[in-house]
Write a protein that holds these residues in place. Structure first.
Motif, PDB file in Angstrom:
ATOM      1  N   GLY A  59      21.794  69.291  24.364  1.00  0.00           N
ATOM      2  CA  GLY A  59      22.531  69.819  24.721  1.00  0.00           C
ATOM      3  C   GLY A  59      22.666  70.084  26.049  1.00  0.00           C
ATOM      4  O   GLY A  59      23.425  69.916  27.278  1.00  0.00           O
ATOM      5  N   ILE A  60      21.638  71.122  26.519  1.00  0.00           N
ATOM      6  CA  ILE A  60      21.749  71.790  27.730  1.00  0.00           C
ATOM      7  C   ILE A  60      21.351  71.054  28.697  1.00  0.00           C
ATOM      8  O   ILE A  60      22.052  70.410  30.170  1.00  0.00           O
TER       9      ILE A  60
ATOM     10  N   VAL B  41      29.607  67.923  21.533  1.00  0.00           N
ATOM     11  CA  VAL B  41      29.180  67.444  20.569  1.00  0.00           C
ATOM     12  C   VAL B  41      27.732  68.257  19.331  1.00  0.00           C
ATOM     13  O   VAL B  41      28.208  68.512  19.142  1.00  0.00           O
ATOM     14  N   VAL B  42      27.318  68.135  20.559  1.00  0.00           N
ATOM     15  CA  VAL B  42      25.875  68.483  20.202  1.00  0.00           C
ATOM     16  C   VAL B  42      25.677  70.100  19.991  1.00  0.00           C
ATOM     17  O   VAL B  42      25.458  71.136  19.378  1.00  0.00           O
ATOM     18  N   LEU B  43      26.319  71.057  20.934  1.00  0.00           N
ATOM     19  CA  LEU B  43      26.684  72.337  21.559  1.00  0.00           C
ATOM     20  C   LEU B  43      27.263  72.877  19.733  1.00  0.00           C
ATOM     21  O   LEU B  43      26.718  73.831  19.517  1.00  0.00           O
ATOM     22  N   GLU B  44      28.482  72.007  19.982  1.00  0.00           N
ATOM     23  CA  GLU B  44      29.190  72.645  19.322  1.00  0.00           C
ATOM     24  C   GLU B  44      28.229  72.653  17.521  1.00  0.00           C
ATOM     25  O   GLU B  44      28.746  73.726  16.197  1.00  0.00           O
ATOM     26  N   ARG B  45      27.488  71.545  17.747  1.00  0.00           N
ATOM     27  CA  ARG B  45      27.000  72.187  16.321  1.00  0.00           C
ATOM     28  C   ARG B  45      25.987  73.174  16.194  1.00  0.00           C
ATOM     29  O   ARG B  45      26.187  73.744  14.723  1.00  0.00           O
TER      30      ARG B  45
ATOM     31  N   HIS C 210      26.847  77.225  28.350  1.00  0.00           N
ATOM     32  CA  HIS C 210      27.209  75.221  28.111  1.00  0.00           C
ATOM     33  C   HIS C 210      28.437  75.525  27.838  1.00  0.00           C
ATOM     34  O   HIS C 210      28.428  74.121  27.729  1.00  0.00           O
ATOM     35  N   LEU C 211      28.373  75.692  26.347  1.00  0.00           N
ATOM     36  CA  LEU C 211      29.598  74.748  25.658  1.00  0.00           C
ATOM     37  C   LEU C 211      30.645  75.337  26.479  1.00  0.00           C
ATOM     38  O   LEU C 211      32.102  74.369  26.933  1.00  0.00           O
ATOM     39  N   GLY C 212      30.759  76.769  27.171  1.00  0.00           N
ATOM     40  CA  GLY C 212      32.111  76.683  27.587  1.00  0.00           C
ATOM     41  C   GLY C 212      32.152  76.060  28.729  1.00  0.00           C
ATOM     42  O   GLY C 212      33.274  75.293  29.125  1.00  0.00           O
ATOM     43  N   PHE C 213      31.129  75.921  29.582  1.00  0.00           N
ATOM     44  CA  PHE C 213      31.153  75.017  30.625  1.00  0.00           C
ATOM     45  C   PHE C 213      30.917  73.700  30.811  1.00  0.00           C
ATOM     46  O   PHE C 213      32.227  72.744  31.260  1.00  0.00           O
ATOM     47  N   CYS C 214      31.350  72.971  29.326  1.00  0.00           N
ATOM     48  CA  CYS C 214      31.754  71.590  29.170  1.00  0.00           C
ATOM     49  C   CYS C 214      32.472  71.423  28.930  1.00  0.00           C
ATOM     50  O   CYS C 214      33.437  70.395  29.257  1.00  0.00           O
TER      51      CYS C 214
ATOM     52  N   ILE D  51      37.380  78.910  28.533  1.00  0.00           N
ATOM     53  CA  ILE D  51      37.945  80.545  29.012  1.00  0.00           C
ATOM     54  C   ILE D  51      37.690  81.149  27.280  1.00  0.00           C
ATOM     55  O   ILE D  51      36.296  82.302  27.939  1.00  0.00           O
ATOM     56  N   ALA D  52      37.808  80.791  26.665  1.00  0.00           N
ATOM     57  CA  ALA D  52      37.716  81.646  24.874  1.00  0.00           C
ATOM     58  C   ALA D  52      36.630  81.962  24.770  1.00  0.00           C
ATOM     59  O   ALA D  52      35.706  82.796  24.870  1.00  0.00           O
ATOM     60  N   LEU D  53      35.078  81.039  24.814  1.00  0.00           N
ATOM     61  CA  LEU D  53      33.821  81.035  24.758  1.00  0.00           C
ATOM     62  C   LEU D  53      33.671  81.642  25.568  1.00  0.00           C
ATOM     63  O   LEU D  53      32.393  82.418  25.566  1.00  0.00           O
ATOM     64  N   LEU D  54      33.462  81.796  27.333  1.00  0.00           N
ATOM     65  CA  LEU D  54      33.118  82.359  28.116  1.00  0.00           C
ATOM     66  C   LEU D  54      33.667  83.688  28.473  1.00  0.00           C
ATOM     67  O   LEU D  54      32.689  84.590  28.107  1.00  0.00           O
ATOM     68  N   ILE D  55      35.107  84.134  28.197  1.00  0.00           N
ATOM     69  CA  ILE D  55      34.948  85.713  27.797  1.00  0.00           C
ATOM     70  C   ILE D  55      34.771  85.739  26.460  1.00  0.00           C
ATOM     71  O   ILE D  55      33.632  87.338  27.038  1.00  0.00           O
ATOM     72  N   ARG D  56      33.550  85.911  25.484  1.00  0.00           N
ATOM     73  CA  ARG D  56      33.056  85.660  24.510  1.00  0.00           C
ATOM     74  C   ARG D  56      31.112  85.818  25.177  1.00  0.00           C
ATOM     75  O   ARG D  56      31.164  87.390  24.226  1.00  0.00           O
TER      76      ARG D  56
END
Length: 226
Positions: free
Chosen positions: A63-64, A77-81, A95-99, A110-115
């Motif tokens: 994913g990265i 798709v990969v990082l969500e798994r 990385h998922l938040g960035f994507c 934003i929600a993922l990056l806050i976490r």
């Protein structure tokens, strides 16, 4: 008196001892074989069974790599798994938040990056991208708060200063924006976008002649890079 038969050395007692020794050797060899067999089975199982951590690390690395190549939809798709099984993994969240931001799924990003930021508020990458995400979402006050807080622990981070300048610019706080851009310029004195941004701010402040000089410098630096 009849003489007892002469006992040949090693025949009766010796034969018994020899049988015992052979029996022991056979027994010990059998135990060694059992241990080797058991070890071989365990090795086989460890080699051919799916290791969960190894599998997740493989998908995270994949994913990265997608992210670094700009293939954001595939990375998601990969990082969500990975996130399903590692909901508190910092690298996955970042990385998922960035994507998600790159794919215009701003609120989700934003929600993922806050976490991620709540897990490690000292990571300048997370603060910088989250600050940019707030600007993207037109939440400029949140961006300023985030970026200024991040700068207390990372005072020499170019991206934090530059994005803080962008946030202040959007809030029409041109004096603060100019200050942030100038600090960013000291950290990267050959960065064209800094001179361009300072030029725009100087225009807003009515300092057109100074602005023109900065625009020229930005153009020179950009041409030098190309």
């Amino acid at each position: 008196m009849t003489a007892s038969p002469e006992r040949k050395p090693g025949l009766t007692r010796g034969s018994s001892t020899l049988v015992d020794e052979l029996g022991y050797l056979f027994y010990s060899s059998l135990q060694v074989l059992k241990k080797i067999s058991s070890s071989a089975i365990q090795t086989y199982r460890s080699l051919f069974s799916v290791d969960s951590d190894l599998r997740l690390q493989y998908f995270l690395d994949k994913g990265i790599r997608y992210t670094e190549r700009g293939r954001y939809a595939q990375a998601i798709v990969v990082l969500e798994r990975v996130l399903l099984e590692r909901p508190h993994d910092l690298e996955t969240l970042f990385h998922l938040g960035f994507c998600l931001l790159r794919e215009e799924r701003v609120e989700e990003g934003i929600a993922l990056l806050i976490r991620a930021e709540q897990m490690d508020g000292s990571d300048a990458r997370i603060s910088s991208v989250l600050g940019m995400a707030y600007i993207q979402a037109e939440k400029y006050a949140e961006a300023v708060t985030m970026l200024e807080r991040a700068l207390t622990g990372n005072p020499d981070n170019f991206n934090l200063h530059y994005r803080l300048g962008l946030a202040y610019d959007k809030m029409a706080n041109y004096e603060k924006a100019l200050e942030s851009f100038q600090t960013a310029g000291k950290l990267r004195p050959r960065e064209p976008k800094v001179y361009q941004s300072i030029g725009f701010i100087l225009e807003q402040l009515g300092k057109r002649e100074e602005a023109v000089d900065y625009f020229k410098r930005a153009m020179q630096l950009a041409e030098g890079r190309s």
